[in-house]
Motif scaffolding. Structure first.
Motif, mmCIF file in Angstrom:
data_model
loop_
_atom_site.group_PDB
_atom_site.id
_atom_site.type_symbol
_atom_site.label_atom_id
_atom_site.label_comp_id
_atom_site.label_asym_id
_atom_site.label_seq_id
_atom_site.Cartn_x
_atom_site.Cartn_y
_atom_site.Cartn_z
ATOM 1 N N PRO A 209 9.257 -1.112 -2.681
ATOM 2 C CA PRO A 209 9.313 -1.255 -1.223
ATOM 3 C C PRO A 209 10.266 -2.373 -0.825
ATOM 4 C CG PRO A 209 7.249 -2.132 -2.077
ATOM 5 C CD PRO A 209 7.937 -1.465 -3.229
ATOM 6 N N LEU A 210 11.121 -2.089 0.141
ATOM 7 C CA LEU A 210 12.133 -3.050 0.564
ATOM 8 C C LEU A 210 11.987 -3.358 2.042
ATOM 9 C CD1 LEU A 210 15.314 -1.558 -1.166
ATOM 10 C CD2 LEU A 210 13.800 -3.352 -2.034
ATOM 11 N N LEU A 211 12.493 -4.513 2.436
ATOM 12 C CA LEU A 211 12.617 -4.851 3.842
ATOM 13 C C LEU A 211 13.944 -5.563 4.029
ATOM 14 C CD1 LEU A 211 11.973 -8.117 3.758
ATOM 15 C CD2 LEU A 211 9.624 -7.365 3.911
ATOM 16 N N GLY A 212 14.384 -5.666 5.286
ATOM 17 C CA GLY A 212 15.651 -6.337 5.545
ATOM 18 C C GLY A 212 16.786 -5.628 4.841
ATOM 19 N N ILE A 213 17.665 -6.403 4.202
ATOM 20 C CA ILE A 213 18.818 -5.820 3.523
ATOM 21 C C ILE A 213 18.697 -6.043 2.022
ATOM 22 C CG2 ILE A 213 20.440 -5.867 5.438
ATOM 23 C CD1 ILE A 213 21.402 -8.568 4.399
ATOM 24 N N GLY A 214 17.801 -5.284 1.420
ATOM 25 C CA GLY A 214 17.667 -5.320 -0.025
ATOM 26 C C GLY A 214 16.602 -6.249 -0.556
ATOM 27 N N LYS A 215 15.863 -6.928 0.311
ATOM 28 C CA LYS A 215 14.801 -7.809 -0.162
ATOM 29 C C LYS A 215 13.555 -7.000 -0.507
ATOM 30 C CE LYS A 215 16.090 -11.917 2.506
ATOM 31 N NZ LYS A 215 15.630 -12.908 3.502
ATOM 32 N N ILE A 216 12.860 -7.431 -1.540
ATOM 33 C CA ILE A 216 11.604 -6.802 -1.914
ATOM 34 C C ILE A 216 10.545 -7.132 -0.875
ATOM 35 C CG2 ILE A 216 9.755 -6.751 -3.620
ATOM 36 C CD1 ILE A 216 12.212 -5.380 -4.611
ATOM 37 N N ASP A 217 9.806 -6.133 -0.444
ATOM 38 C CA ASP A 217 8.675 -6.341 0.458
ATOM 39 C C ASP A 217 7.451 -6.590 -0.416
ATOM 40 O OD1 ASP A 217 6.583 -6.236 2.244
ATOM 41 O OD2 ASP A 217 7.412 -4.578 3.405
ATOM 42 N N ARG A 218 7.162 -7.844 -0.687
ATOM 43 C CA ARG A 218 6.083 -8.180 -1.615
ATOM 44 C C ARG A 218 4.707 -7.845 -1.036
ATOM 45 N NH1 ARG A 218 7.514 -10.883 -6.219
ATOM 46 N NH2 ARG A 218 9.706 -11.521 -6.273
ATOM 47 N N SER A 219 4.570 -7.965 0.260
ATOM 48 C CA SER A 219 3.287 -7.601 0.869
ATOM 49 C C SER A 219 3.007 -6.116 0.648
ATOM 50 C CB SER A 219 3.303 -7.922 2.366
ATOM 51 O OG SER A 219 3.395 -9.320 2.578
ATOM 52 N N ALA A 220 4.032 -5.284 0.868
ATOM 53 C CA ALA A 220 3.861 -3.847 0.635
ATOM 54 C C ALA A 220 3.635 -3.561 -0.843
ATOM 55 C CB ALA A 220 5.075 -3.086 1.148
ATOM 56 N N ALA A 221 4.363 -4.258 -1.717
ATOM 57 C CA ALA A 221 4.185 -4.059 -3.158
ATOM 58 C C ALA A 221 2.764 -4.423 -3.581
ATOM 59 C CB ALA A 221 5.195 -4.899 -3.932
ATOM 60 N N ARG A 222 2.225 -5.467 -2.974
ATOM 61 C CA ARG A 222 0.856 -5.886 -3.273
ATOM 62 C C ARG A 222 -0.132 -4.795 -2.861
ATOM 63 N NH1 ARG A 222 1.308 -10.376 -0.555
ATOM 64 N NH2 ARG A 222 2.525 -11.378 -2.186
ATOM 65 N N ARG A 223 0.120 -4.186 -1.708
ATOM 66 C CA ARG A 223 -0.765 -3.120 -1.246
ATOM 67 C C ARG A 223 -0.683 -1.908 -2.170
ATOM 68 N NH1 ARG A 223 1.292 -4.930 3.770
ATOM 69 N NH2 ARG A 223 2.819 -3.230 3.843
ATOM 70 N N VAL A 224 0.538 -1.572 -2.600
ATOM 71 C CA VAL A 224 0.715 -0.435 -3.505
ATOM 72 C C VAL A 224 -0.028 -0.677 -4.814
ATOM 73 C CG1 VAL A 224 2.393 0.864 -4.878
ATOM 74 C CG2 VAL A 224 2.919 0.282 -2.499
ATOM 75 N N ALA A 225 0.145 -1.864 -5.378
ATOM 76 C CA ALA A 225 -0.507 -2.172 -6.655
ATOM 77 C C ALA A 225 -2.024 -2.160 -6.515
ATOM 78 C CB ALA A 225 -0.026 -3.537 -7.162
ATOM 79 N N THR A 226 -2.524 -2.637 -5.378
ATOM 80 C CA THR A 226 -3.965 -2.651 -5.154
ATOM 81 C C THR A 226 -4.526 -1.238 -5.082
ATOM 82 O OG1 THR A 226 -3.774 -4.752 -3.948
ATOM 83 C CG2 THR A 226 -5.775 -3.474 -3.601
ATOM 84 N N ASP A 227 -3.751 -0.332 -4.474
ATOM 85 C CA ASP A 227 -4.235 1.038 -4.259
ATOM 86 C C ASP A 227 -4.077 1.919 -5.494
ATOM 87 O OD1 ASP A 227 -4.849 0.355 -1.686
ATOM 88 O OD2 ASP A 227 -3.017 1.189 -0.818
ATOM 89 N N LEU A 228 -3.165 1.550 -6.396
ATOM 90 C CA LEU A 228 -2.897 2.410 -7.550
ATOM 91 C C LEU A 228 -3.845 2.110 -8.713
ATOM 92 C CD1 LEU A 228 1.007 2.448 -7.713
ATOM 93 C CD2 LEU A 228 -0.482 4.380 -7.196
ATOM 94 N N THR A 229 -4.118 3.136 -9.485
ATOM 95 C CA THR A 229 -4.839 2.971 -10.746
ATOM 96 C C THR A 229 -3.961 3.575 -11.832
ATOM 97 O OG1 THR A 229 -6.994 3.148 -9.686
ATOM 98 C CG2 THR A 229 -6.922 3.538 -12.049
ATOM 99 N N ASP A 230 -3.654 2.749 -12.831
ATOM 100 C CA ASP A 230 -2.737 3.208 -13.886
ATOM 101 C C ASP A 230 -3.403 2.990 -15.241
ATOM 102 O OD1 ASP A 230 -0.717 3.832 -15.573
ATOM 103 O OD2 ASP A 230 0.697 2.337 -14.844
ATOM 104 N N PRO A 231 -4.123 3.968 -15.757
ATOM 105 C CA PRO A 231 -4.826 3.782 -17.023
ATOM 106 C C PRO A 231 -3.905 3.334 -18.142
ATOM 107 C CG PRO A 231 -5.482 5.836 -15.957
ATOM 108 C CD PRO A 231 -4.286 5.325 -15.213
ATOM 109 N N ALA A 232 -2.662 3.791 -18.133
ATOM 110 C CA ALA A 232 -1.749 3.417 -19.226
ATOM 111 C C ALA A 232 -1.443 1.936 -19.207
ATOM 112 C CB ALA A 232 -0.443 4.213 -19.106
ATOM 113 N N GLY A 233 -1.596 1.301 -18.033
ATOM 114 C CA GLY A 233 -1.278 -0.117 -17.953
ATOM 115 C C GLY A 233 -2.427 -1.003 -18.328
ATOM 116 N N GLY A 234 -3.631 -0.475 -18.424
ATOM 117 C CA GLY A 234 -4.779 -1.314 -18.687
ATOM 118 C C GLY A 234 -4.868 -1.758 -20.111
#
Length: 413
Positions: free
Chosen positions: A388-413
């Motif tokens: 997720p990006l905001l502005g001109i190429g900056k990472i949207d960390r708030s959105a990334a945090r929301r994505v990571a919170t919502d996702l479940t990735d068994p392979a990563g555990g």
């Protein structure tokens, strides 16, 4: 400024006509003939006290999620442009960034300032202005840059441009003949400013090894764009560290003639900045006063009582030889965890052909071979199509945090 109405260009669509409309509006600001509103909401019927000199209003990405805009005076813009010119000179600018945020606005505004200072009959910009709707790659860059370089040479001016790190990375790391040609073209620019987000040191080293005159910039909408070049503050800019820890790292405070008047909010309220800007950036200054940006203070992850700077983990992923050609980009975030307070997780995008099911374990295994402590290694790694990006190429960390919170990735555990 006597003018009270706002210039409001049609929404920017990257076409030549749209870029021309924005460039004209920026020129009106530079000439003192108008105020330009690029904010994310409608302008107030009346400016608050202390904001009467606002000449440019641009959107900014806040951590609270509330829409807000930064109001800058013409004097702050001029101070920024002249300080930059004292370092790299007044020149002919190739605009490659959208003129909807401060970095893109300033590229065009500097071209107008060049015309003012040198007495030119128009801004030092390509004629006609380019169409930027296509995908940016080396072939597209060459097509845009070669005519601009020819016009700059004809005008007897140094050629200048500004890129975000992603654009620079594509040019300097590409392996095709088109990439090699793009690098040869980029070498002809007197200065190539790169900012908007952290640029990997390996990319900067490769660019400089290819004799590209890259200059790193640090700044924000609140400082009218870059106020620190290659770690050194521009003339008139003063930096200090607040609340430094044992290693000398703390929140950066900036005093500068380029500072914005303050913030405007959608509900009509405002917040003045004053004479010193308290940034959200965790930084340090060496004995010579050179600035190092470690990350955003608000992004620090506290897991089990230990502090993790996500940028440290991201740099380790970027530099890992085991992940070369596998992981295209990554962002590390902290998500709520009942036991640890926060849990370190990562979102990654992959190069074409890489099997997503194997990526999580590969990232974690690769980090175990680095100097990254075990508590900083992401507990889960999520494969996504795009960060997720905001502005001109900056990472949207708030959105990334929301994505990571919502996702479940068994392979990563």
């Amino acid at each position: 400024m006597a003018v009270t109405s706002w210039i409001r260009p049609a929404p920017y669509d990257a076409s030549a006509a749209s870029l021309t409309e924005h460039a004209h509006a920026i020129g009106e600001v530079m000439a003192g003939h108008g105020r330009l509103w690029l904010g994310p909401f409608d302008p107030p019927a009346q400016l608050p006290a202390g904001f009467e000199d606002a000449a440019l209003v641009v959107p900014t990405s806040g951590s609270t999620g509330a829409a807000k805009a930064v109001a800058l005076s013409r004097q702050a813009l001029l101070a920024s442009q002249d300080a930059t010119a004292s370092l790299i000179g007044h020149g002919y600018w190739l605009p490659l960034l959208p003129p909807t945020h401060i970095a893109g606005v300033q590229v065009i505004a500097r071209a107008h300032r060049t015309a003012q200072v040198l007495g030119l009959d128009g801004p030092a910009l390509p004629r006609p202005l380019p169409d930027l709707r296509g995908h940016f790659d080396s072939t597209a860059f060459v097509a845009l840059a070669e005519p601009a370089l020819a016009q700059a040479q004809e005008a007897g001016l140094p050629a200048l441009t500004s890129l975000v790190p992603t654009q620079l990375t594509r040019v300097v790391t590409g392996a095709t003949g088109a990439d090699a040609r793009a690098r040869a073209v980029l070498r002809r620019f007197t200065a190539v400013l790169v900012g908007g987000a952290a640029t990997p040191q390996e990319v900067l080293a490769r660019a400089r090894g290819q004799r590209i005159a890259v200059r790193t910039t640090y700044g924000s909408s609140e400082t009218a764009g870059g106020c620190v070049y290659d770690g050194t503050a521009l003339p008139g800019v003063r930096l200090r560290i607040d609340g430094a820890d044992a290693e000398g790292a703390g929140r950066l405070l900036v005093s500068s003639p380029t500072l914005a008047l303050g913030y405007l909010f959608a509900d009509g309220s405002s917040e003045a900045i004053g004479t010193e800007l308290a940034t959200s950036d965790l930084t340090s200054l060496d004995a010579e006063g050179a600035l190092s940006v470690l990350g955003r203070a608000d992004d620090v992850i506290i897991t089990g009582g230990r502090k993790v700077l996500p940028q440290d983990v991201e740099r380790a992923i970027d530099r890992s030889l085991m992940l070369r050609g596998l992981v295209r980009s990554a962002v590390v975030v902290g998500v709520p965890d009942a036991e640890w307070g926060q849990r370190v997780e990562a979102l990654v995008t992959l190069e074409a052909g890489v099997e997503p099911a194997e990526a999580a374990s590969l990232v974690r295994s690769a980090l175990r071979t680095t100097e990254v402590p075990s508590f900083m290694i992401p507990k889960r790694v999520h494969v996504v199509q795009e960060l997720p990006l905001l502005g001109i190429g900056k990472i949207d960390r708030s959105a990334a945090r929301r994505v990571a919170t919502d996702l479940t990735d068994p392979a990563g555990g």
